[in-house]
Write an enzyme that holds these catalytic residues in place. Sequence first.
Site, PDB file in Angstrom:
ATOM      1  N   SER A  13     -56.154  60.244  35.325  1.00  0.00           N
ATOM      2  CA  SER A  13     -55.918  61.397  35.939  1.00  0.00           C
ATOM      3  C   SER A  13     -54.904  62.265  34.811  1.00  0.00           C
ATOM      4  CB  SER A  13     -55.154  60.969  37.221  1.00  0.00           C
ATOM      5  OG  SER A  13     -54.622  62.312  37.615  1.00  0.00           O
TER       6      SER A  13
ATOM      7  N   TYR B 227     -46.981  58.331  40.734  1.00  0.00           N
ATOM      8  CA  TYR B 227     -48.496  58.095  40.640  1.00  0.00           C
ATOM      9  C   TYR B 227     -48.972  58.324  39.266  1.00  0.00           C
ATOM     10  CZ  TYR B 227     -53.384  59.888  40.866  1.00  0.00           C
ATOM     11  OH  TYR B 227     -54.662  59.964  40.726  1.00  0.00           O
TER      12      TYR B 227
ATOM     13  N   GLU C 249     -52.650  63.907  35.693  1.00  0.00           N
ATOM     14  CA  GLU C 249     -51.402  64.088  36.255  1.00  0.00           C
ATOM     15  C   GLU C 249     -50.616  63.049  35.287  1.00  0.00           C
ATOM     16  OE1 GLU C 249     -49.421  64.816  38.748  1.00  0.00           O
ATOM     17  OE2 GLU C 249     -50.894  66.218  39.416  1.00  0.00           O
TER      18      GLU C 249
END
Length: 347
Positions: free
Chosen positions: A140, A164, A142
């Site tokens: 990801s 996360y 992120e």
Amino acid sequence: MARRALITGITGQDGSYLAEHLLEQGYEVWGLARGQANPRVSRMRKLLSDVQVVRGDLLDQGSLISAVERVQPDEVYNLGAISFVPMSWEQAELTAEVTGMGVLRMLEAIRVCSGVSRGASGGPYGQIYSGQIRFYQASSSEMFGQVSETPQTERTAFHPRSPYGVAKAYGHFLTQNYRESYGMFAVSGILFNHESPRRGAEFVTRKVSLGVARIKLGLATELRLGNLEARRDWGFAGDYVKAMQLMLRAGTPEDYVIGTGRMKSVRELVEAAFSAAGLDWERYVVTDQTLHRPAEVDLLCADPKKARSQLGWEPRVSFDELVAMMVESDLRLLSDGGDPDQDSSWP
């Protein structure tokens, strides 16, 4: 003989589009699910009747080994995760177990079922990969978090700003480690934000499209949002799953950044969504400080040149087309009396 794929997270947005794409390519598709009685699995089977389901849980190593042994897949796509970033602060331990440790358990299941031992291959680029189970990990953007450069490439340093993002970084590095330690065909796709009408109602893009639809239909009078200045690289999920397959069909296992290379702010998302419904967003949007993240990620923007040059992958759906698609879908859903928390274009 048809290639066989096993997908974790089969009932999610990406799992649904990937399953459709692989079925169109002539694959035999299996989805991993924790229980056959799961209502999301039942709805998935109605929409994709050709997908077969095998029981397994990313929290249970034994169940993953059993699933891989039963399915005997050519390709494994690990899309299962606790994927809603704000929830990862509230359920940090579960996020670590599913989103992080779940990658380890799946890699181990593949290694055990394949009989791979450490150092047997002499490294990834000396290995002939025919006959191997090929593994895709859903990494990801992120992971970049507080970015050190823009746009972000495969070589940009990670500085995750949420549990996360940290869990995804663990899974990403672990995938690299198994590739280097065991010569496994294991790759990570660093996907930037990708959305669709199948996105969960808790995500900001779907929250906006649903909010616009409710206001347009007279079911709401305002839409409350957090940070309107956060900027993201948004694309269409149906485009991005095609990159996943291309990574596993490549000659050598490598990691790739997947995105459009263009940033839009949440404010621009809101403007586009209200415009698609013929509404003035400033009359209805209320900013709410309680909806801000504890540690904000201000901007994310992909540099997808490697995927373009080596995989031949290009996004097809534009930002405005994506937003209009989502608003139109939610207008139809609510007009038909659907419940977005239970019903959507996908379970």
